[in-house]
Structures are given as structure tokens and as C-alpha cells.
Design an enzyme around this catalytic site. Structure first.
Site, PDB file in Angstrom:
ATOM      1  N   HIS A 399      43.829  18.179 -20.906  1.00  0.00           N
ATOM      2  CA  HIS A 399      44.415  18.794 -19.714  1.00  0.00           C
ATOM      3  C   HIS A 399      44.273  17.839 -18.534  1.00  0.00           C
ATOM      4  CE1 HIS A 399      43.712  23.204 -21.240  1.00  0.00           C
ATOM      5  NE2 HIS A 399      44.769  22.632 -21.802  1.00  0.00           N
ATOM      6  N   HIS A 479      36.801  14.434 -17.160  1.00  0.00           N
ATOM      7  CA  HIS A 479      37.006  13.159 -16.456  1.00  0.00           C
ATOM      8  C   HIS A 479      37.285  13.459 -14.991  1.00  0.00           C
ATOM      9  CE1 HIS A 479      37.451   9.869 -19.636  1.00  0.00           C
ATOM     10  NE2 HIS A 479      36.701  10.847 -20.117  1.00  0.00           N
ATOM     11  N   GLU A 480      36.997  12.476 -14.151  1.00  0.00           N
ATOM     12  CA  GLU A 480      37.040  12.677 -12.690  1.00  0.00           C
ATOM     13  C   GLU A 480      36.271  13.955 -12.334  1.00  0.00           C
ATOM     14  OE1 GLU A 480      40.233  12.484 -14.348  1.00  0.00           O
ATOM     15  OE2 GLU A 480      39.883  10.335 -14.378  1.00  0.00           O
ATOM     16  N   GLU A 504      37.746   2.553 -19.810  1.00  0.00           N
ATOM     17  CA  GLU A 504      39.199   2.504 -19.609  1.00  0.00           C
ATOM     18  C   GLU A 504      39.609   1.493 -18.551  1.00  0.00           C
ATOM     19  OE1 GLU A 504      39.236   6.669 -18.909  1.00  0.00           O
ATOM     20  OE2 GLU A 504      39.886   6.434 -16.840  1.00  0.00           O
TER      21      GLU A 504
HETATM   22  C1  NOJ Z   1      42.137   9.288 -16.275  1.00  0.00           C
HETATM   23  C2  NOJ Z   1      41.191   9.502 -17.404  1.00  0.00           C
HETATM   24  O1  NOJ Z   1      39.921   9.008 -17.095  1.00  0.00           O
HETATM   25  C3  NOJ Z   1      41.789   8.838 -18.617  1.00  0.00           C
HETATM   26  O2  NOJ Z   1      40.868   8.835 -19.671  1.00  0.00           O
HETATM   27  C4  NOJ Z   1      43.047   9.572 -18.969  1.00  0.00           C
HETATM   28  O3  NOJ Z   1      43.644   8.956 -20.065  1.00  0.00           O
HETATM   29  C5  NOJ Z   1      44.022   9.535 -17.805  1.00  0.00           C
HETATM   30  N1  NOJ Z   1      43.373   9.965 -16.604  1.00  0.00           N
HETATM   31  C6  NOJ Z   1      45.204  10.421 -18.066  1.00  0.00           C
HETATM   32  O4  NOJ Z   1      44.797  11.747 -18.048  1.00  0.00           O
END
Ligand code: NOJ
Length: 705
Positions: A399, A479-480, A504
Site C-alpha cells: 500500500h 516504509h516512511e 533502495e
Molecule cells: C518508497 C519505499 O521505501 C520503496 O521501498 C517503495 O518501493 C516505493 N516507496 C514505492 O512505494
């Protein structure tokens, strides 16, 4: 039934209540090494902390200012002090250790200011100090909204910190600056790490955990625990080595909005003689609660996952959005599922499966809202999840909200029930919105306002998500995120999170070679990280664009294969990713075996050696066998270390399977070269191992008799 079994023998709890109003009171840690002094001076509350004879925190002010400038930092008298002690241990259902000791001495002080009352609670552990504020519901307080926190952490101008800037555009995703406390500023960061000078909203402050090396040799980490229904604490330099708590405000300037009482998160000060001991502290988890009585989280299971992911963010061969190169298509997903199930992974993340992705999706918060129930045409969710289940693996949902909170919240039930129907047990969530103070919210009056990513609005959102996900027996990899403050103890489905520059960034930019020798001592003191290790194709992996499949040979992951393996031991995450593509793993079958074997649930941890920003060598014991795993990483310098195995049991012979750099391995010149060596040892053996520049080693230790 849940699982946080109390396994210790005796809980000693004693109380001593005093009404003899001394203006100075001291409480010591159970081992007497740490002492906390509380005093009222000129009717203001102050605290001081020492470890043995060394000062950790000089006399520092405490207090809160409420709405209507109601001042809870001065004009106090002591009404009552009480002391108590606590000693217990508990067993997390999964984690870094199977048994966690929780032992502290507590001092509670009730202060009064005319008819108003505030309680301060201090806990002094052997590994640090924590305190919190409580202002109970009472007459005479028209509003419990907080407009300022006055807590100081009075250090010394000579103390140096590893820090990342708060009040800046990219949440926690920065490399660390290392400077004196007084230098913490956007200017310093812009001059030495990354230009954020254009980001003029907000103040000069650092996020927590903020890790310090004091001039007197002590290591200290400032953070908070149990952050619920409050705003994140940052630390702002006030000169002369003093840091003051600064809370992220709402769009209207109020820091924390509360209905009828105040219970702050714990302000935490972890204290250690050396960097390795910092990594052994469980204070943050100990300051959190067990799951609620009667709740059942036995469905939360640690595991390993792969993903249709690196080929978007790393190799740049596929897109999240509909295109000829769309990654999340049935055929591709089947290929990954076959591979991941064959190699006994628990999950496969698939990003870009839903409607809402487009080439400009990132990162302003202004894109089209995502749908979390509608799939792209070439992705058949019921078919793929059934296929996965038949192969003993599950899809890991995704999500990406783009920071559009109200859009996400309006779909939570539908989205989670769709995933639950399809047997999905983990969701990776995302909040990419790379602009400061840009979380759009329609307020109570129907006006559009913009919030900070780390304020109370977002903290409450994350809380709603985690509780709602638990209703559907779904675990969240966020994430974030908001920083970890130990809530995973009460909500084990808050299984992992990013919250720092992860792997990443090496895909689309670079973290440099030293970043991961800092992370364990900073971000990772707060909790597990979804760093996504395991990249094996470390150069010549990235295409210029999905439509232009020409290799961008400037792109490198600044690591070595041995170091990537070591990260599975060093970077704890109960849900751990093998981030690279199947074809890259097939090129290095022996190293891939290590990823397949390495556990995600541990019973013990031993930090063998470390220096922040330089190297770390750490061993963990598998929770379900006698096997140990050892990881070592170094910065840009080559390093030879003497390993002693005194942490192993006497009278046993162990086999070591060592994944090591060769004489000509180098993070930049020759990163994918490694060798595997086996040897037998006992607990009194020592061996020398050399890590290449930017390299490392990983060792699997199994018992032979
Ligand atoms: C940032 C996330 O940290 C990353 O893992 C993800 O692929 C992208 N956003 C897209 O949602």
C-alpha cells in the site's frame, strides 16, 4: 493466547512514600552505577544524571507549557515523593533475545503549583534513565493542549553527536552528520552532508535516536519510548551543549492536542561505557507495555521475503505503472513465486499491482489517489494468491499511500478485508511525500491544512493502521514510518519498518560505503529495520530507463557480497528481505544458501567488537537450534580482526562456514568476489579474518558434537 510470558521468578516491588519535601532526591540504578538527582531550584524542576563519577546530563530543566500559557515548568512545590523497585523478565514471542530482563528503581514525584498538580516519573535502569510527565484531569486546567515542552538535555559543547536533521523534506532518510551538539543545524548539514538549505520551514533540530560520544568517554543515546497520541520529540540546540525537546506542531501551531489528561511518552537516555554496550540495551522495549490482556497475536510470524521490487527501484527494468514493462504482471509474479517457494521463502512482495500508479506518482503528495482494492489489468490477485498458497508461500501486499492519509483511511477496511480474503498476512505500507509539512488534511471545518510527517496527526494515523491491521490479522512493514519507540511489544504485528536511508537508495542514488557502519548505533537502537539486504549484483545492474535497456555503469551498490550476507546478522528484522532478482542469486548459489539458512528469530546476541562509523562484529544464536551466526562489516578501510569464540559453549566442537573477502575483493573495484572456507573450532579457538575495503564476512556456526 498471547505469548509475552512472564518467566522470571520474583517481582520485587517496594514502595516508600515520603512527605518530607526535600528539594533534592536521588535514585540509583539497581547496580548503583547510574544516579539521577531531582531538585527544585527556584521552584523549577531539574534533573541531573551521572554514571559512576562521570556527568551524563548536567542540571536540566523539566516542564510543559499548556494552552493559555499555563506554565508547568515553574512555581512548584513538592507534594509527595515515592520510590519503588521492579525486577522481572519477560519473553517476547520473537525477537533478538528470548529473555529480556527488566529491572529498575523508580522515583515518582508529585509537584503542586497552587491547586494544580503534575507528576514526574523517573526510572533508573542499569543501562540508562527514562522519565515522563503526567498531568491528571483536574479542575483549573481549561485545555490539555500542549504548546511547548521545556525538557532540556544539558550536555557539553565538547560532546559530539551522530544526527540527522528534523524538520526537513525526506523524513528520516538522510546520511548522518557527526558534529558537536551546538552545530546541529540545516546549515551544517548542508555544508557537510546534503544540501537542505532551501528547506526553510521549521527549526534547526535533530531527530532521535540521537547518539553521542561524550568527551568523558561515555556513549549516550537520546530517544523516546511508547509514543502514542503525542507528537514526535526532536532535539534543538540552544547553545553551550544544551539540547531542548521540540515537538512537531500541528498546522495551527499547537504541539499536542489532548482531551482530558496528559501522559507523555518516556524521554529516554541510554548510557554505555562503549559503543557495543549501547547495542545491548533493552530499555526502550522495557518501557512499553505487553499486549492487552486477552489479545492474541500468535498469528504474527517472522519470516523472509523476496519481491517484484528491485527491478523497479534498483535495476530500473520495470515500472510500477501500466506500461510495456509493467513489473507486477501475472507471468512475472508466477516466475518469482516459483523461485521463492522453491527456496523456502515465506513471502513475495509485489509492488505496482493496484490502480493509481503513473510515471509522476512520486513524491509531492499531489498524485491521483491510489485505490487499494482495484488491480491493474495484468495482475490477477485471486489467481496469484491461490497459486502462491498452493506453493506454500504468500503474497506480501503493498500500500503506497503517497502520504494521502484520508484517502487511505477511507479504504482501510475494504483494503484489509480484500487482502485477508486472499490469504495475505503482511503489508508493506509507504508514505512517500518528499516535501516538508505537506501531509494534506481536511480539517474539522472543511479547510485544507498541511501537517508535518512526524506530528500527532500522523502518529495517530499510524496507530489506527496498526490496530486495524491487527483486526484482520495482518502485520505491517512500514516504509516512511514514524520512528520506532518500542510499540512492537504491545503490537507485535508492527513487525518492521524502514525509517532511514535503506538499501533502495543504492539503487537510484548512493548511500556511500560507510552509512551502514553508523546505522546500528543510531536508527537501529530504536528497533528492527527493513533495510532490504542481499544485493548480489553490485555493479552493472541498472538500466538507464525501462525503455532504454542500456546499462548505467555509474550505478553501484557500495558493498561486497560478504557484507550483504553479514547484514542479515547485524541488521535485525523479524521480516527480512532477500532484495535481489532470482537470476542474480542463481549466479552465487553458495552465498544464496547463507541467506536461505540464516534465521530471523534469535535467542541471544553478543557484540564482539564495534566502533561507530568504522566496524561492527556481532554474533546471534538461533532461537531454535544450537547454531550461531556471526557478521562483520567495515567502512571504506580494510581491517583484520581476531575473533575469539568464548561466547560458545565449552566442550563442543563447532564447524565454521566462513564467507570471506578475498585478497583482491574491494567494494568498488571487485565487490562480488568472495570465498567460502570451512574449519573446526572450539570455544577457546581464535582466528584472524580480514575484511576488504568496504567489505565484511559472515559465518555460520554449527555444532558437530
Ligand atoms: C518508497 C519505499 O521505501 C520503496 O521501498 C517503495 O518501493 C516505493 N516507496 C514505492 O512505494
Amino acid at each position: 493466547m498471547f505469548i509475552m510470558k512472564k518467566i522470571f521468578v520474583s517481582i520485587s516491588l517496594f514502595f516508600f512514600v515520603s512527605c518530607s519535601f526535600n528539594s533534592q532526591t536521588t535514585v540509583k540504578s539497581p547496580d548503583s552505577s547510574i544516579s539521577l538527582d531531582f531538585q527544585l531550584s527556584n521552584d523549577q524542576p531539574f534533573y541531573t544524571i551521572k554514571k559512576n563519577k562521570k556527568v551524563v546530563i548536567e542540571k536540566s530543566l523539566l516542564g510543559l507549557i499548556l494552552e493559555n500559557k499555563l506554565d508547568f515548568s515553574s512555581g512548584f512545590k513538592i507534594q509527595e515523593t515515592s520510590n519503588s523497585s521492579y525486577s522481572d523478565s519477560w519473553a517476547p514471542s520473537f525477537g533478538e533475545e528470548s529473555n529480556i530482563i527488566n529491572e529498575y528503581n523508580q522515583l515518582s514525584i508529585i509537584l503542586h503549583k497552587d491547586s494544580l498538580e503534575m507528576k514526574l516519573i523517573f526510572r533508573v535502569f542499569d543501562d540508562g534513565v527514562a522519565f515522563k510527565y503526567e498531568i491528571p484531569n483536574q479542575t483549573g486546567i481549561p485545555s490539555y493542549d500542549i504548546i511547548d515542552e521545556k525538557t532540556e538535555f544539558n550536555l557539553s559543547p565538547n560532546d559530539k553527536a551522530w544526527w540527522i536533521p528534523a524538520f526537513s523534506y525526506r523524513r528520516y532518510e538522510f546520511l548522518h552528520a557527526y558534529s558537536s551538539i551546538d552545530s546541529i543545524s540545516k546549515k551544517y548539514f548542508s555544508d557537510s552532508v546534503e544540501d537542505i538549505s532551501y528547506d526553510t520551514l521549521g527549526i534547526d533540530a535533530a531527530h532521535t535516536p540521537l547518539t553521542l560520544k561524550k568527551k568523558n568517554g561515555l556513549y549516550v543515546s537520546l530517544h523516546e519510548a511508547n509514543l502514542i497520541n503525542f507528537s514526535s520529540m526532536t532535539l534543538a540546540p540552544k547553545g553551550d551543549g544544551n539540547l531542548e525537546a521540540e515537538l512537531y506542531p500541528w498546522s495551527d501551531g499547537i504541539k499536542v492536542k489532548l482531551e482530558s489528561e496528559i501522559i507523555s511518552p518516556w524521554r529516554t537516555i541510554q548510557i554505555a561505557e562503549n559503543s557495543s554496550d549501547l547495542l545491548s540495551s533493552n530499555m526502550i522495549l522495557n518501557l512499553n507495555d505487553d499486549p492487552e490482556e486477552g489479545s492474541d497475536f500468535s498469528w504474527v510470524k517472522p519470516g523472509k521475503y523476496m519481491g517484484v521490487w528491485w527491478e523497479m527501484i534498483g535495476t530500473n527494468q520495470s515500472t510500477w505503472w501500466p506500461s510495456a514493462n509493467h513489473g507486477a504482471n501475472n507471468k512475472k509474479v508466477i516466475k518469482y513465486l516459483d523461485f521463492a517457494s522453491k527456496h523456502k521463502f515465506d513471502g513475495l512482495l509485489v509492488e505496482g499491482w493496484n490502480i493509481g500508479w503513473h510515471p509522476e506518482w512520486c513524491c509531492s503528495g499531489n498524485g491521483n489517489p491510489f485505490s487499494f482494492t482495484e488491480t491493474q489489468d495484468d495482475f490477477d490477485l485471486p489467481y496469484l494468491s491461490k497459486y502462491a498458497k498452493g506453493k506454500g508461500i504468500r503474497l506480501v501486499g503493498h500500500h503506497e499511500t503517497g502520504g494521502q492519509i484520508q484517502n487511505y483511511e477511507s479504504q482501510l477496511d475494504d483494503a484489509y478485508s480484500l487482502y485477508k480474503e486472499n490469504g495475505i498476512k503482511f503489508i508493506k505500507t509507504g508514505y512517500v511525500n518528499d516535501v516538508s509539512k505537506n501531509i494534506k488534511r481536511i480539517d474539522e471545518n472543511g479547510n485544507i491544512v498541511y501537517e508535518w510527517h512526524h506530528g500527532q496527526f500522523m502518529i495517530n494515523h499510524m496507530q489506527r493502521v496498526i490496530e486495524k491491521a491487527a483486526e484482520y490479522e495482518i502485520s505491517i512493514i512500514k516504509h516512511e514510518p514514524i520512528k520506532d519507540t518500542g510499540l512492537r511489544r504491545k503490537y507485535p504485528n508492527f513487525i518492521s519498518r524502514e525509517g532511514a536511508k535503506g538499501q533502495e537508495f543504492n539503487g537510484f542514488s548512493s548511500n556511500g560505503v560507510n552509512h551502514i557502519t553508523v546505522l546500528p548505533f543510531t536508527r537501529m537502537l530504536s528497533g528492527p529495520m527493513d533495510y532490504t539486504p542481499g544485493i548480489f549484483q553490485l555493479n552493472n545492474f541498472r538500466f538507464k530507463s525501462p525503455d532504454n535497456k542500456v546499462i548505467d555503469n555509474a550505478a553501484i551498490v557500495p558493498s561486497t557480497i560478504t557484507k550483504e550476507l553479514a547484514l542479515y546478522v547485524i541488521m535485525y528484522s523479524p521480516m527480512q528481505m532477500a532484495a535481489d532478482l532470482p537470476e542474480h542469486y542463481l549466479k552465487h548459489p553458495q552465498a544464496f544458501e547463507f541467506i536461505k539458512n540464516v534465521p530471523v528469530d534469535w535467542s541471544e546476541k553478543v557484540v564482539i567488537d564495534s566502533k561507530i562509523g568504522s566496524h561492527i562484529i556481532l554474533a546471534r544464536k538461533d532461537k531454535f537450534s544450537e547454531n550461531w551466526y556471526l557478521g562483520g562489516i567495515t567502512n571504506q578501510e580494510s581491517r583484520t580482526v581476531k575473533l575469539d569464540f568464548s561466547f560458545l559453549e565449552d566442550d563442543k566442537i563447532y564447524n565454521l562456514n566462513i564467507f570471506q573477502d578475498t585478497d583482491n575483493t574491494h567494494w568498488k573495484e571487485n565487490p562480488m568476489k568472495y570465498e567460502v572456507v570451512s574449519r573446526l573450532i572450539s570455544s577457546n579457538s581464535t582466528i584472524d579474518l580480514t575484511m576488504a575495503e568496504g567489505g565484511g564476512f559472515a559465518i555460520e556456526i554449527t555444532v558437530t558434537k
